[in-house]
Design an enzyme around this catalytic site. Structure first.
Site, mmCIF file in Angstrom:
data_model
loop_
_atom_site.group_PDB
_atom_site.id
_atom_site.type_symbol
_atom_site.label_atom_id
_atom_site.label_comp_id
_atom_site.label_asym_id
_atom_site.label_seq_id
_atom_site.Cartn_x
_atom_site.Cartn_y
_atom_site.Cartn_z
ATOM 1 N N CYS A 295 5.756 -6.494 30.354
ATOM 2 C CA CYS A 295 4.775 -7.511 29.942
ATOM 3 C C CYS A 295 5.345 -8.679 29.156
ATOM 4 O O CYS A 295 5.208 -9.825 29.564
ATOM 5 C CB CYS A 295 3.661 -6.848 29.137
ATOM 6 S SG CYS A 295 2.681 -5.724 30.138
ATOM 7 N N ASN B 36 0.117 -11.040 23.468
ATOM 8 C CA ASN B 36 1.495 -10.669 23.792
ATOM 9 C C ASN B 36 2.503 -11.649 23.211
ATOM 10 O O ASN B 36 3.569 -11.248 22.736
ATOM 11 C CB ASN B 36 1.673 -10.554 25.312
ATOM 12 C CG ASN B 36 1.236 -9.187 25.807
ATOM 13 O OD1 ASN B 36 0.830 -8.340 25.011
ATOM 14 N ND2 ASN B 36 1.314 -8.959 27.099
ATOM 15 N N ALA C 2 13.637 -4.261 13.950
ATOM 16 C CA ALA C 2 14.717 -5.076 14.525
ATOM 17 C C ALA C 2 15.420 -4.275 15.618
ATOM 18 O O ALA C 2 15.529 -3.051 15.538
ATOM 19 C CB ALA C 2 15.697 -5.459 13.424
ATOM 20 N N LYS D 261 7.601 -11.543 30.943
ATOM 21 C CA LYS D 261 6.917 -12.348 31.962
ATOM 22 C C LYS D 261 5.700 -13.065 31.381
ATOM 23 O O LYS D 261 5.389 -14.192 31.772
ATOM 24 C CB LYS D 261 6.526 -11.485 33.172
ATOM 25 C CG LYS D 261 5.289 -10.635 32.976
ATOM 26 C CD LYS D 261 4.818 -9.993 34.266
ATOM 27 C CE LYS D 261 3.646 -9.043 34.051
ATOM 28 N NZ LYS D 261 2.400 -9.670 33.655
ATOM 29 N N THR E 140 -3.049 -8.927 34.008
ATOM 30 C CA THR E 140 -2.870 -10.066 33.106
ATOM 31 C C THR E 140 -2.752 -11.317 33.955
ATOM 32 O O THR E 140 -1.799 -11.453 34.729
ATOM 33 C CB THR E 140 -1.595 -9.864 32.265
ATOM 34 O OG1 THR E 140 -1.726 -8.638 31.553
ATOM 35 C CG2 THR E 140 -1.378 -11.005 31.293
ATOM 36 N N ARG F 90 -0.343 0.329 25.757
ATOM 37 C CA ARG F 90 1.127 0.357 25.728
ATOM 38 C C ARG F 90 1.607 1.514 26.571
ATOM 39 O O ARG F 90 1.086 2.628 26.438
ATOM 40 C CB ARG F 90 1.638 0.628 24.301
ATOM 41 C CG ARG F 90 1.409 -0.445 23.299
ATOM 42 C CD ARG F 90 1.568 0.128 21.899
ATOM 43 N NE ARG F 90 0.620 1.228 21.669
ATOM 44 C CZ ARG F 90 0.683 2.080 20.645
ATOM 45 N NH1 ARG F 90 1.639 1.997 19.748
ATOM 46 N NH2 ARG F 90 -0.217 3.041 20.510
ATOM 47 N N GLU F 91 2.606 1.282 27.403
ATOM 48 C CA GLU F 91 3.201 2.401 28.126
ATOM 49 C C GLU F 91 3.768 3.379 27.114
ATOM 50 O O GLU F 91 4.246 2.988 26.052
ATOM 51 C CB GLU F 91 4.316 1.896 29.049
ATOM 52 C CG GLU F 91 3.763 1.176 30.247
ATOM 53 C CD GLU F 91 4.836 0.570 31.133
ATOM 54 O OE1 GLU F 91 5.981 1.034 31.102
ATOM 55 O OE2 GLU F 91 4.508 -0.379 31.855
ATOM 56 N N ASP G 130 -4.620 1.951 46.627
ATOM 57 C CA ASP G 130 -3.304 1.307 46.521
ATOM 58 C C ASP G 130 -2.742 1.124 47.919
ATOM 59 O O ASP G 130 -2.901 2.001 48.781
ATOM 60 C CB ASP G 130 -2.352 2.151 45.648
ATOM 61 C CG ASP G 130 -1.223 1.308 45.067
ATOM 62 O OD1 ASP G 130 -1.188 1.123 43.833
ATOM 63 O OD2 ASP G 130 -0.384 0.811 45.849
HETATM 64 N N1 LIG Z 1 2.324 -1.920 32.355
HETATM 65 C C1 LIG Z 1 1.719 -2.225 31.207
HETATM 66 O O1 LIG Z 1 2.031 -1.702 30.147
HETATM 67 C C2 LIG Z 1 0.613 -3.250 31.188
HETATM 68 C C3 LIG Z 1 -0.207 -3.368 30.057
HETATM 69 C C4 LIG Z 1 -1.236 -4.295 30.053
HETATM 70 C C5 LIG Z 1 -1.430 -5.107 31.161
HETATM 71 N N2 LIG Z 1 -0.613 -4.992 32.240
HETATM 72 C C6 LIG Z 1 -0.878 -5.842 33.414
HETATM 73 O O2 LIG Z 1 -1.533 -5.051 34.403
HETATM 74 C C7 LIG Z 1 -1.146 -5.465 35.719
HETATM 75 C C8 LIG Z 1 -0.586 -4.279 36.490
HETATM 76 O O3 LIG Z 1 0.601 -3.849 35.854
HETATM 77 P P1 LIG Z 1 1.284 -2.439 36.210
HETATM 78 O O4 LIG Z 1 2.369 -2.248 35.219
HETATM 79 O O5 LIG Z 1 0.213 -1.393 36.345
HETATM 80 O O6 LIG Z 1 1.873 -2.782 37.660
HETATM 81 P P2 LIG Z 1 2.446 -1.760 38.747
HETATM 82 O O7 LIG Z 1 3.427 -2.526 39.536
HETATM 83 O O8 LIG Z 1 2.839 -0.477 38.112
HETATM 84 O O9 LIG Z 1 1.173 -1.438 39.686
HETATM 85 C C9 LIG Z 1 0.581 -2.340 40.561
HETATM 86 C C10 LIG Z 1 0.095 -1.555 41.778
HETATM 87 O O10 LIG Z 1 -0.733 -2.413 42.581
HETATM 88 C C11 LIG Z 1 -0.524 -2.073 43.950
HETATM 89 N N3 LIG Z 1 -1.029 -3.181 44.783
HETATM 90 C C12 LIG Z 1 -0.524 -4.435 44.936
HETATM 91 N N4 LIG Z 1 -1.318 -5.167 45.751
HETATM 92 C C13 LIG Z 1 -2.364 -4.367 46.118
HETATM 93 C C14 LIG Z 1 -3.529 -4.548 46.929
HETATM 94 N N5 LIG Z 1 -3.804 -5.702 47.542
HETATM 95 N N6 LIG Z 1 -4.369 -3.506 47.097
HETATM 96 C C15 LIG Z 1 -4.111 -2.324 46.473
HETATM 97 N N7 LIG Z 1 -3.038 -2.085 45.690
HETATM 98 C C16 LIG Z 1 -2.176 -3.102 45.514
HETATM 99 C C17 LIG Z 1 0.966 -1.816 44.026
HETATM 100 O O11 LIG Z 1 1.312 -1.056 45.148
HETATM 101 C C18 LIG Z 1 1.203 -1.065 42.711
HETATM 102 O O12 LIG Z 1 1.077 0.340 42.867
HETATM 103 C C19 LIG Z 1 -0.161 -6.614 35.498
HETATM 104 O O13 LIG Z 1 -0.850 -7.828 35.547
HETATM 105 C C20 LIG Z 1 0.363 -6.377 34.097
HETATM 106 O O14 LIG Z 1 0.807 -7.565 33.474
HETATM 107 C C21 LIG Z 1 0.391 -4.069 32.290
#
Ligand SMILES: NC(=O)c1ccc[n+]([C@@H]2O[C@H](COP(=O)([O-])OP(=O)(O)OC[C@H]3O[C@@H](n4cnc5c(N)ncnc54)[C@H](O)[C@@H]3O)[C@@H](O)[C@H]2O)c1
Length: 436
Positions: free
Chosen positions: A263, A211, A255, A266, A122, A154-155, A30
């Site tokens: 998610c 979604n 409801a 966006k 995504t 899911r979170e 990260d």
């Molecule tokens: N949060 C959810 O419940 C969920 C569920 C399914 C899919 N997604 C998808 O997964 C993806 C990530 O979501 P998230 O909630 O984990 O995001 P997040 O913001 O929690 O985490 C993203 C991480 O990526 C790091 N990052 C950014 N650019 C980087 C790079 N070049 N090198 C290394 N690290 C880098 C950031 O510092 C951050 O820690 C999104 O596309 C989201 O739509 C999220």
């Protein structure tokens, strides 16, 4: 297998830790140095039930490590997952894939051997092709396959979802990549998780379709709730009445104040943009996004009515700020629309959330954060429950009534039983059920 996970956020950290728990060797990379330092210190930067244990166990076993340096992560990797953010692009609502492409470029520059790059983020349909173009620019001769493997966790229930998924979708037409992905997910296949191999574009679009469908289901039941209120029906019973039909299913029929989170908002917007760009507009999803946006702020009207028609100079207590329980995630939470609308109507806000107050403090102004639900209720002219944390389900109603200035409760999640609230002398408003 040796796996590198780019991005250690909600998805990257959970996926990385779970892959390690299945016995793979995982390095999470990260760019956020503070996040990596905290993970190396054994502190989990997000709230996700059970994640701390899995991370600790796998770090101890030597299967999971964290770094800011991509080179460290790539040294042994056979497969690299990209799990960075894809937020809404400012101004137009398209998914911003710049973080994904930046990660792809860095991987291409650092790659020294054949690799499979997998988008877990995504991403809009065609992003895999964009990644290939980036790679061709930085390392034209590298043997790198690009695969789409969207994540459906899911979170709040992320570990269970990752370890026991309803399905795994893998988009690739490349034989070698398919074998590598089959090895990555072998432990889950043994757990009988269905694995769907599709084309890359199909996998990319499947995630958005999933979604958008779930967001539509929520919006549908919210509209039925509005109608139920007008005609004196009960939306919870309607949800059960339709949800027991296997063709409909009971999930996502609660409801409430409108969907939020990291998610659905966006991803629905991004799908709308893609659909328009390709000349196949999705009028259903466009309406869903519009109805949902208006719904969130309209929730304030219920609170104003419950407080006697005006909030000027009055205090409103708020229970729950995060977009759902069991997470500290505030992204697009309904509270971020409802609270400013209450403030605009003249209310002073006292709020409590078990995990979200630190993140909420950065996004909301003029809110007093409280130590517990009774403190949030103190001297308030109305109490509004926005997020249904378990801790709010069995409140001492006598204590709550004594704390409030006026015994008005607006329950946006239908957590309490109307007859019980009436018996306790509350003025009680919920969603899609007769008011008492
Ligand atoms: N949060 C959810 O419940 C969920 C569920 C399914 C899919 N997604 C998808 O997964 C993806 C990530 O979501 P998230 O909630 O984990 O995001 P997040 O913001 O929690 O985490 C993203 C991480 O990526 C790091 N990052 C950014 N650019 C980087 C790079 N070049 N090198 C290394 N690290 C880098 C950031 O510092 C951050 O820690 C999104 O596309 C989201 O739509 C999220």
């Amino acid at each position: 297998m040796h796996i590198t996970m780019i991005g250690a956020g909600y998805v990257g950290l959970v996926s990385g830790a779970c892959f390690a728990d299945f016995g793979h060797d995982v390095v999470c990379v990260d760019t956020d140095a503070a996040k990596v330092a905290s993970l190396r210190d054994g502190k989990i930067p997000i709230f996700e039930p059970g994640l701390d244990e899995i991370v600790a166990r796998n770090v101890k076993a030597g299967r999971l490590s964290f770094t800011t340096k991509l080179g460290d992560g790539l040294a042994k990797a056979e497969v690299v997952f990209i799990a960075v953010g894809t937020p809404s692009r400012r101004g137009d609502g398209h998914a911003d894939i710049s973080y994904v492409l930046a990660a792809a470029r860095e991987i291409g520059e650092a790659a020294t051997k054949p690799l499979v790059i997998v988008t877990k983020s995504t991403v809009p349909v065609g992003t895999g092709d964009e990644i290939e173009k980036v790679l061709a620019g930085v390392k034209p001769k590298a043997e790198i396959s690009v695969v789409s493997n969207p994540e459906f966790l899911r979170e709040g229930a992320a570990i269970e979802d990752f370890k026991r998924p309803d399905r795994i979708v893998i988009g690739t037409e490349d034989e070698r990549a398919r074998d590598v992905m089959a090895s990555v997910y072998r432990p889950l296949k043994l757990n009988q998780a269905p694995i769907l191999f599709t084309s890359r574009r199909t996998a990319e679009l499947t995630k958005y379709a999933a979604n958008a469908f779930l967001a539509t289901k929520i919006t549908f039941i919210n509209e039925m709730a509005d109608l139920a209120e007008k005609v004196g029906a009960n939306v919870q019973e309607i949800a059960r009445g339709i949800g027991l039909d296997n063709r409909i299913g009971g999930k996502f029929l609660h409801a409430g104040p409108g969907y939020g989170g990291s998610c659905f908002p966006k991803d629905t917007l991004a799908l709308i943009k893609t659909a328009r760009d390709f000349g196949a507009p999705s009028r259903i999803v466009e309406t869903v996004a519009d109805v949902n946006e208006k719904r969130k702020t309209s929730m304030a009207d219920r609170v104003i009515a419950a407080a006697g028609g005006s909030l000027k100079g009055k205090t409103v207590g708020v229970l729950g700020l995060t977009f759902k329980p069991n997470t500290d995630d505030m992204r697009d939470a309904p509270s971020l629309a409802i609270i400013p609308a209450l403030q605009a109507a003249g209310a002073k806000i006292q709020a409590h959330d078990p995990e979200g107050m630190e993140a909420a403090a950065k996004l909301l102004s003029g809110v007093t954060f409280c130590n517990g639900p009774y403190e949030a209720a103190k001297d308030a002219s109305a109490l509004v429950l926005i997020t249904e944390w378990d801790v709010y389900r069995a409140l001492d109603l006598d204590k709550l009534k004594a704390a409030l200035l006026a015994p008005s409760i607006v329950d946006l999640r239908n957590v309490y039983v109307p007859a019980e609230m009436a018996a306790k002398g509350f003025r009680y408003v919920s969603i899609g059920r007769p008011a008492v």
